[in-house]
Design an enzyme around this catalytic site. Sequence first.
Site, PDB file in Angstrom:
ATOM      1  N   LYS A 130       0.677   2.771   8.139  1.00 22.82           N
ATOM      2  CA  LYS A 130       2.438   3.864   7.063  1.00 22.82           C
ATOM      3  C   LYS A 130       1.846   5.102   6.416  1.00 22.82           C
ATOM      4  CE  LYS A 130       2.318   1.068   2.982  1.00 22.82           C
ATOM      5  NZ  LYS A 130       3.334   0.243   2.179  1.00 22.82           N
ATOM      6  N   ARG A 182      -6.455  -0.795   9.444  1.00 26.31           N
ATOM      7  CA  ARG A 182      -6.000  -1.397  10.113  1.00 26.31           C
ATOM      8  C   ARG A 182      -5.313  -2.249  10.397  1.00 26.31           C
ATOM      9  NH1 ARG A 182      -8.003  -4.233   4.260  1.00 26.31           N
ATOM     10  NH2 ARG A 182      -7.105  -2.837   3.626  1.00 26.31           N
ATOM     11  N   LYS A 224       3.831 -16.421  -0.977  1.00 21.85           N
ATOM     12  CA  LYS A 224       2.928 -15.951   0.104  1.00 21.85           C
ATOM     13  C   LYS A 224       3.171 -15.415   1.586  1.00 21.85           C
ATOM     14  CE  LYS A 224       0.321 -11.774   0.173  1.00 21.85           C
ATOM     15  NZ  LYS A 224       0.611 -10.764  -0.854  1.00 21.85           N
ATOM     16  N   LYS A 233      14.022  -1.451   9.677  1.00 16.96           N
ATOM     17  CA  LYS A 233      13.833  -0.373  10.678  1.00 16.96           C
ATOM     18  C   LYS A 233      12.781  -0.254  12.041  1.00 16.96           C
ATOM     19  CE  LYS A 233      11.991   3.362   8.770  1.00 16.96           C
ATOM     20  NZ  LYS A 233      10.790   3.870   7.928  1.00 16.96           N
ATOM     21  N   ALA A 234      13.347  -0.176  12.940  1.00 17.55           N
ATOM     22  CA  ALA A 234      13.245  -0.649  14.157  1.00 17.55           C
ATOM     23  C   ALA A 234      11.679   0.979  14.560  1.00 17.55           C
ATOM     24  CB  ALA A 234      13.855   0.181  15.321  1.00 17.55           C
ATOM     25  N   GLY A 280       1.822  -2.701  10.860  1.00 23.08           N
ATOM     26  CA  GLY A 280      -0.010  -3.015  11.053  1.00 23.08           C
ATOM     27  C   GLY A 280      -0.258  -3.372   9.809  1.00 23.08           C
ATOM     28  N   GLU A 287       0.733  -0.978   0.074  1.00 25.07           N
ATOM     29  CA  GLU A 287       0.239   0.298   0.211  1.00 25.07           C
ATOM     30  C   GLU A 287       0.963   1.380  -0.113  1.00 25.07           C
ATOM     31  OE1 GLU A 287      -3.320  -0.105   2.489  1.00 25.07           O
ATOM     32  OE2 GLU A 287      -3.961  -2.129   2.862  1.00 25.07           O
ATOM     33  N   LYS A 325      -2.215 -10.542   9.227  1.00 28.19           N
ATOM     34  CA  LYS A 325      -3.039 -11.016   9.073  1.00 28.19           C
ATOM     35  C   LYS A 325      -2.708 -12.743   8.829  1.00 28.19           C
ATOM     36  CE  LYS A 325      -5.342 -11.262   5.055  1.00 28.19           C
ATOM     37  NZ  LYS A 325      -5.242 -11.843   3.989  1.00 28.19           N
ATOM     38  N   CYS A 355      -2.026  -6.574   5.747  1.00 24.20           N
ATOM     39  CA  CYS A 355      -1.498  -8.249   5.585  1.00 24.20           C
ATOM     40  C   CYS A 355      -0.661  -8.313   6.848  1.00 24.20           C
ATOM     41  CB  CYS A 355      -0.592  -7.698   4.753  1.00 24.20           C
ATOM     42  SG  CYS A 355      -2.296  -6.923   3.214  1.00 24.20           S
TER      43      CYS A 355
HETATM   44  C1  UGA Z   1       2.414  -6.090   2.628  1.00 22.63           C
HETATM   45  C2  UGA Z   1       4.233  -6.215   2.016  1.00 22.63           C
HETATM   46  O1  UGA Z   1       5.036  -5.364   1.877  1.00 22.63           O
HETATM   47  C3  UGA Z   1       3.636  -6.631   0.650  1.00 22.63           C
HETATM   48  O2  UGA Z   1       4.906  -7.326  -0.456  1.00 22.63           O
HETATM   49  C4  UGA Z   1       2.538  -7.881  -0.018  1.00 22.63           C
HETATM   50  O3  UGA Z   1       2.153  -8.230  -0.988  1.00 22.63           O
HETATM   51  C5  UGA Z   1       1.195  -6.960   0.991  1.00 22.63           C
HETATM   52  O4  UGA Z   1       2.139  -6.531   3.049  1.00 22.63           O
HETATM   53  C6  UGA Z   1       0.453  -7.988   1.181  1.00 22.63           C
HETATM   54  O5  UGA Z   1       0.607  -9.365   1.404  1.00 22.63           O
HETATM   55  O6  UGA Z   1      -0.990  -7.777   0.637  1.00 22.63           O
HETATM   56  P1  UGA Z   1       1.807  -3.677   3.191  1.00 22.63           P
HETATM   57  O7  UGA Z   1       1.328  -4.252   4.868  1.00 22.63           O
HETATM   58  O8  UGA Z   1       1.089  -2.593   2.516  1.00 22.63           O
HETATM   59  O9  UGA Z   1       3.040  -4.701   1.923  1.00 22.63           O
HETATM   60  O10 UGA Z   1       3.521  -2.457   4.038  1.00 22.63           O
HETATM   61  P2  UGA Z   1       4.262  -2.465   4.595  1.00 22.63           P
HETATM   62  O11 UGA Z   1       4.931  -1.567   3.294  1.00 22.63           O
HETATM   63  O12 UGA Z   1       5.076  -4.152   4.033  1.00 22.63           O
HETATM   64  O13 UGA Z   1       4.405  -2.163   5.602  1.00 22.63           O
HETATM   65  C7  UGA Z   1       4.408  -2.891   6.340  1.00 22.63           C
HETATM   66  C8  UGA Z   1       3.781  -2.763   7.899  1.00 22.63           C
HETATM   67  O14 UGA Z   1       6.062  -2.876   8.706  1.00 22.63           O
HETATM   68  C9  UGA Z   1       3.737  -1.406   8.421  1.00 22.63           C
HETATM   69  O15 UGA Z   1       3.015  -1.157   9.465  1.00 22.63           O
HETATM   70  C10 UGA Z   1       5.234  -0.381   8.431  1.00 22.63           C
HETATM   71  O16 UGA Z   1       5.361   0.794   9.634  1.00 22.63           O
HETATM   72  C11 UGA Z   1       6.062  -1.860   9.055  1.00 22.63           C
HETATM   73  N1  UGA Z   1       7.780  -1.608   8.963  1.00 22.63           N
HETATM   74  C12 UGA Z   1       7.629  -1.566   7.563  1.00 22.63           C
HETATM   75  C13 UGA Z   1       8.355  -1.406   9.970  1.00 22.63           C
HETATM   76  O17 UGA Z   1       8.530  -1.617  11.337  1.00 22.63           O
HETATM   77  N2  UGA Z   1       9.444  -1.349  10.024  1.00 22.63           N
HETATM   78  C14 UGA Z   1      10.160  -1.540   8.469  1.00 22.63           C
HETATM   79  O18 UGA Z   1      11.921  -1.762   8.488  1.00 22.63           O
HETATM   80  C15 UGA Z   1       9.425  -1.620   7.464  1.00 22.63           C
END
Ligand code: UGA
Length: 441
Positions: free
Chosen positions: A320, A327, A204, A251-252, A257, A155, A263, A260
């Site tokens: 994010k 969610r 996946k 990234k700490a 959240g 997203e 869940k 994806c």
């Molecule tokens: C995630 C996956 O990155 C995608 O590859 C996947 O397609 C998607 O789920 C899905 O299953 O549909 P998304 O949930 O949109 O994508 O967001 P991310 O950018 O992956 O971030 C997820 C969470 O991790 C966020 O809350 C973000 O703040 C947190 N995060 C991410 C951290 O706390 N530290 C990090 O270093 C990276």
Amino acid sequence: MRITVVGTGYVGLITSICLCEMGHTVTNIDIDDKRIAQLKNGRSVIYEPGLQQLLENNLKERRLLFTIDPRIAYAQADLIFIAVGTPENPDGTANLEYLQEAVYAIASHIEKDVIICTKSTVPVGTNEKIAEMIKDMTPSHLNVSIVSNPEFLREGSAINDFFHGDRIVIGTEDEKAAAVLQELYAPLKTEIMVTDTRSAEMIKYASNAFLATKISFINEIAAICEKVGADISQVANGIGKDKRIGSSFLKAGIGYGGSCFPKDTKALVQLAGHVDHPFELLEAVIGVNNRQHTLAVAKAKEAVGELAGKRIALLGLAFKPNTDDIREAPSLTILKMLMEENADVIAFDPAAVLNIQSIFGNEIQYAENINEALKDADLAIIATEWDQITQFPLVQYEELMKTPLIIDGRNCYSLSDIERHSITYISVGRSPHAQSAIARV
Ligand code: UGA
């Protein structure tokens, strides 16, 4: 090729619009007539940078059709992508209700040979069940191929991820169907992997579980850094330089959240449990993340004691940046905890306020901008690293707040910048007081 996409959520709508951008004509079906009406009027139903403009362009070019009519969507389709939600059941397993409804509707309306391609995240073995269901319901002269084609869109950068992904996974036992999808995706110049169906389904879950594991791992290291006087930013940088580890997802912060990771990690734990393999590592990852969601309020209480009556500015509500999605956002846990403490909360987010308002109503106040949120606040909690939050001048905290105290759940500011200001700054894994703590050991 006549393409239909089922579902107008993140995956469905992005897939439809991006396939149109590649020059295809796409029919996008949903059972929600309000969503379809809104989309027909050219207004996106999700917030995603760049999407609105592409929606308008492709409607104008008549490449994109929205419908609730299964006959229009399925009867003559050559390729159908299923991209409906698979939300969480109360026990953590994936709820396949919408998927089954979609398969039922497809099976009831197809009139010619077709490839059915599942983009929804589904437990291993689900595509085989789809194949059985279709076989039971359709005339034997129809040739229906089943493919698992998981999505890896994030997203906030979903359009870019569609066009510039790291890989495309095509899971099927049907060589002809694999060839059709390889041809469809060839213009993207992304590496295409053809696997068996079950492996594609597992890729996946394993991808999301691994990324979640990286986040919980770095959050555990951050907690230890605070106690031993190390700096998590430098540590993450140092370990990320090792190509075997990689620098991303280190990234700490206050935890992951979204729709994806929470869940999918729970669903994989359930899946493993059902085949008698308790996935202890992933259970710990989930536990660490739950604790991480409570970290900002715990740190706030440690810093100021009682939070009752304290004016708290909560900066960032989306899970994010660049999305309005809340969610499983850490902000939800933070708000619940602050309400229990009887704090006086004023929240700001560039996109997610309406979504938070639908849950918390006027239990909290909402600010139009960061300045308004910080005015006379006793402390500020940063929960999402939106650009406008990370770029907000520190001097304004000093000028606007009653007491300039920041609990930064996303490590938005550098410690050297903070040193130039009279601000009490508490972040994740970078405790300025850690050196003195270790000196006492
Ligand atoms: C995630 C996956 O990155 C995608 O590859 C996947 O397609 C998607 O789920 C899905 O299953 O549909 P998304 O949930 O949109 O994508 O967001 P991310 O950018 O992956 O971030 C997820 C969470 O991790 C966020 O809350 C973000 O703040 C947190 N995060 C991410 C951290 O706390 N530290 C990090 O270093 C990276």
